[in-house]
Scaffold this motif. Structure first.
Motif, mmCIF file in Angstrom:
data_model
loop_
_atom_site.group_PDB
_atom_site.id
_atom_site.type_symbol
_atom_site.label_atom_id
_atom_site.label_comp_id
_atom_site.label_asym_id
_atom_site.label_seq_id
_atom_site.Cartn_x
_atom_site.Cartn_y
_atom_site.Cartn_z
ATOM 1 N N ALA A 12 0.813 -1.209 0.000
ATOM 2 C CA ALA A 12 0.000 0.000 0.000
ATOM 3 C C ALA A 12 0.852 1.266 0.000
ATOM 4 C CB ALA A 12 -0.922 0.010 1.214
ATOM 5 N N ASP A 13 2.165 1.139 0.208
ATOM 6 C CA ASP A 13 3.043 2.302 0.351
ATOM 7 C C ASP A 13 2.971 3.289 -0.819
ATOM 8 O OD1 ASP A 13 6.125 3.461 0.015
ATOM 9 O OD2 ASP A 13 5.307 3.548 2.046
ATOM 10 N N PRO A 14 3.086 2.834 -2.091
ATOM 11 C CA PRO A 14 3.037 3.815 -3.187
ATOM 12 C C PRO A 14 1.716 4.582 -3.215
ATOM 13 C CG PRO A 14 3.785 1.680 -3.996
ATOM 14 C CD PRO A 14 3.320 1.485 -2.586
ATOM 15 N N CYS A 15 0.646 3.878 -2.986
ATOM 16 C CA CYS A 15 -0.677 4.507 -2.971
ATOM 17 C C CYS A 15 -0.771 5.506 -1.820
ATOM 18 C CB CYS A 15 -1.741 3.423 -2.850
ATOM 19 S SG CYS A 15 -3.429 4.030 -2.810
ATOM 20 N N LEU A 16 -0.357 5.100 -0.643
ATOM 21 C CA LEU A 16 -0.402 5.966 0.529
ATOM 22 C C LEU A 16 0.409 7.238 0.312
ATOM 23 C CD1 LEU A 16 -1.211 6.477 3.496
ATOM 24 C CD2 LEU A 16 0.851 5.201 4.145
ATOM 25 N N ARG A 17 1.635 7.104 -0.166
ATOM 26 C CA ARG A 17 2.485 8.284 -0.406
ATOM 27 C C ARG A 17 1.825 9.262 -1.371
ATOM 28 N NH1 ARG A 17 8.492 8.386 0.079
ATOM 29 N NH2 ARG A 17 9.048 6.740 1.527
ATOM 30 N N ARG A 18 1.306 8.729 -2.481
ATOM 31 C CA ARG A 18 0.672 9.597 -3.483
ATOM 32 C C ARG A 18 -0.541 10.311 -2.916
ATOM 33 N NH1 ARG A 18 3.435 10.838 -8.184
ATOM 34 N NH2 ARG A 18 4.895 9.141 -8.491
ATOM 35 N N VAL A 19 -1.335 9.588 -2.158
ATOM 36 C CA VAL A 19 -2.529 10.202 -1.572
ATOM 37 C C VAL A 19 -2.140 11.297 -0.585
ATOM 38 C CG1 VAL A 19 -4.469 9.775 -0.002
ATOM 39 C CG2 VAL A 19 -4.083 8.258 -1.953
ATOM 40 N N LEU A 20 -1.175 11.030 0.272
ATOM 41 C CA LEU A 20 -0.754 12.037 1.247
ATOM 42 C C LEU A 20 -0.218 13.288 0.563
ATOM 43 C CD1 LEU A 20 0.937 9.743 3.933
ATOM 44 C CD2 LEU A 20 -1.365 10.750 3.996
ATOM 45 N N VAL A 21 0.608 13.100 -0.457
ATOM 46 C CA VAL A 21 1.142 14.250 -1.203
ATOM 47 C C VAL A 21 0.012 14.987 -1.920
ATOM 48 C CG1 VAL A 21 2.604 14.922 -3.160
ATOM 49 C CG2 VAL A 21 3.480 13.348 -1.426
ATOM 50 N N ALA A 22 -0.896 14.252 -2.529
ATOM 51 C CA ALA A 22 -2.014 14.878 -3.238
ATOM 52 C C ALA A 22 -2.847 15.743 -2.302
ATOM 53 C CB ALA A 22 -2.891 13.812 -3.881
ATOM 54 N N MET A 23 -3.069 15.253 -1.096
ATOM 55 C CA MET A 23 -3.864 16.032 -0.152
ATOM 56 C C MET A 23 -3.109 17.286 0.281
ATOM 57 S SD MET A 23 -6.634 14.482 -0.283
ATOM 58 C CE MET A 23 -7.415 15.726 0.725
ATOM 59 N N MET A 24 -1.797 17.187 0.412
ATOM 60 C CA MET A 24 -1.013 18.367 0.797
ATOM 61 C C MET A 24 -1.102 19.464 -0.246
ATOM 62 S SD MET A 24 2.521 16.991 2.455
ATOM 63 C CE MET A 24 3.205 18.632 2.420
ATOM 64 N N ILE A 25 -1.049 19.087 -1.521
ATOM 65 C CA ILE A 25 -0.987 20.104 -2.578
ATOM 66 C C ILE A 25 -2.359 20.468 -3.141
ATOM 67 C CG2 ILE A 25 1.367 19.463 -3.194
ATOM 68 C CD1 ILE A 25 0.310 18.064 -5.668
ATOM 69 N N SER A 26 -3.412 19.804 -2.676
ATOM 70 C CA SER A 26 -4.735 20.028 -3.263
ATOM 71 C C SER A 26 -5.241 21.452 -3.097
ATOM 72 C CB SER A 26 -5.752 19.039 -2.703
ATOM 73 O OG SER A 26 -5.945 19.241 -1.322
ATOM 74 N N ASP A 27 -4.896 22.100 -2.008
ATOM 75 C CA ASP A 27 -5.371 23.469 -1.793
ATOM 76 C C ASP A 27 -4.284 24.508 -2.075
ATOM 77 O OD1 ASP A 27 -3.717 23.186 0.390
ATOM 78 O OD2 ASP A 27 -5.212 23.770 1.871
ATOM 79 N N THR A 28 -3.176 24.086 -2.637
ATOM 80 C CA THR A 28 -2.022 24.931 -3.007
ATOM 81 C C THR A 28 -1.403 25.680 -1.833
ATOM 82 O OG1 THR A 28 -3.302 26.897 -3.665
ATOM 83 C CG2 THR A 28 -2.914 25.223 -5.367
ATOM 84 N N ASP A 29 -1.758 25.300 -0.613
ATOM 85 C CA ASP A 29 -1.191 25.947 0.570
ATOM 86 C C ASP A 29 -0.651 24.858 1.490
ATOM 87 O OD1 ASP A 29 -0.515 27.840 2.519
ATOM 88 O OD2 ASP A 29 -2.479 27.655 3.484
ATOM 89 N N ILE A 30 0.644 24.604 1.390
ATOM 90 C CA ILE A 30 1.260 23.574 2.207
ATOM 91 C C ILE A 30 1.750 24.225 3.493
ATOM 92 C CG2 ILE A 30 3.129 21.888 2.348
ATOM 93 C CD1 ILE A 30 2.994 21.804 -0.767
ATOM 94 N N ASP A 31 1.126 23.856 4.595
ATOM 95 C CA ASP A 31 1.529 24.471 5.859
ATOM 96 C C ASP A 31 2.186 23.453 6.780
ATOM 97 O OD1 ASP A 31 -0.616 23.126 7.204
ATOM 98 O OD2 ASP A 31 -1.958 24.724 6.572
ATOM 99 N N ALA A 32 2.753 23.950 7.849
ATOM 100 C CA ALA A 32 3.518 23.116 8.776
ATOM 101 C C ALA A 32 2.669 22.007 9.390
ATOM 102 C CB ALA A 32 4.133 23.987 9.868
ATOM 103 N N GLU A 33 1.399 22.302 9.659
ATOM 104 C CA GLU A 33 0.523 21.281 10.239
ATOM 105 C C GLU A 33 0.346 20.106 9.284
ATOM 106 O OE1 GLU A 33 -0.432 24.519 10.087
ATOM 107 O OE2 GLU A 33 -0.594 25.145 12.179
ATOM 108 N N GLU A 34 0.196 20.399 7.999
ATOM 109 C CA GLU A 34 0.042 19.328 7.010
ATOM 110 C C GLU A 34 1.310 18.486 6.910
ATOM 111 O OE1 GLU A 34 -3.224 21.082 3.866
ATOM 112 O OE2 GLU A 34 -1.131 21.612 3.585
ATOM 113 N N VAL A 35 2.454 19.140 6.891
ATOM 114 C CA VAL A 35 3.729 18.416 6.804
ATOM 115 C C VAL A 35 3.886 17.497 8.013
ATOM 116 C CG1 VAL A 35 6.243 18.657 6.827
ATOM 117 C CG2 VAL A 35 4.860 20.160 5.379
ATOM 118 N N ALA A 36 3.649 18.026 9.195
ATOM 119 C CA ALA A 36 3.768 17.220 10.417
ATOM 120 C C ALA A 36 2.768 16.067 10.412
ATOM 121 C CB ALA A 36 3.570 18.103 11.644
ATOM 122 N N THR A 37 1.557 16.329 9.949
ATOM 123 C CA THR A 37 0.530 15.295 9.910
ATOM 124 C C THR A 37 0.896 14.193 8.932
ATOM 125 O OG1 THR A 37 -1.198 16.857 10.565
ATOM 126 C CG2 THR A 37 -1.924 14.840 9.454
#
Length: 133
Positions: A12-37
């Motif tokens: 599941a790792d490739p899928c998980l990584r892509r989903v996590l990255v996609a959610m970070m960039i979906s709103d074009t505002d990557i903040d510290a809380e998202e990175v930590a999460t």
């Protein structure tokens, strides 16, 4: 809002990584809380670590090359069992809500992830209903 999640299988790792990255960039505002999460969730779900530099590189590649999350998730997520797909959707929601709210772009990304994971509306609603307070 932190919930303890059990580990996902290694495939599941490739899928998980892509989903996590996609959610970070979906709103074009990557903040510290998202990175930590993202880093916390990745460790919790895989037992591995994702350094800030690795995450930054994955985000940069996704922004540079485009991230077809639906395509990647549909390819890698289709073989995952229902429980794993639901945990990945839950992780996506945690990232989307890391800054305290879920904006329209993140809602659309969550819907796209759920669909790509092969979760119908009822399965998505069931998965997310326990997370929304």
């Amino acid at each position: 809002m932190q919930r303890r999640m059990s580990r996902v299988p290694s495939d599941a790792d490739p899928c998980l990584r892509r989903v996590l990255v996609a959610m970070m960039i979906s709103d074009t505002d990557i903040d510290a809380e998202e990175v930590a999460t993202v880093r916390r969730i990745y460790t919790e779900l895989t037992g591995g670590s994702l350094s800030a530099d690795e995450l930054k590189a994955e985000v940069a590649a996704a922004l540079r090359d485009g991230l077809d999350v639906a395509g990647v998730v549909a390819q890698t997520g289709a073989a995952l069992d229902l429980d794993t797909r639901q945990r990945i959707l839950s992780a996506a929601f945690e990232v989307a809500s890391a800054d305290g709210f879920v904006v329209e772009e993140e809602e659309a990304a969550l819907e796209a992830v759920a669909s790509a994971l092969g979760l119908d509306a009822e399965q998505s609603r069931t998965t997310l209903s326990g997370l929304i307070s």
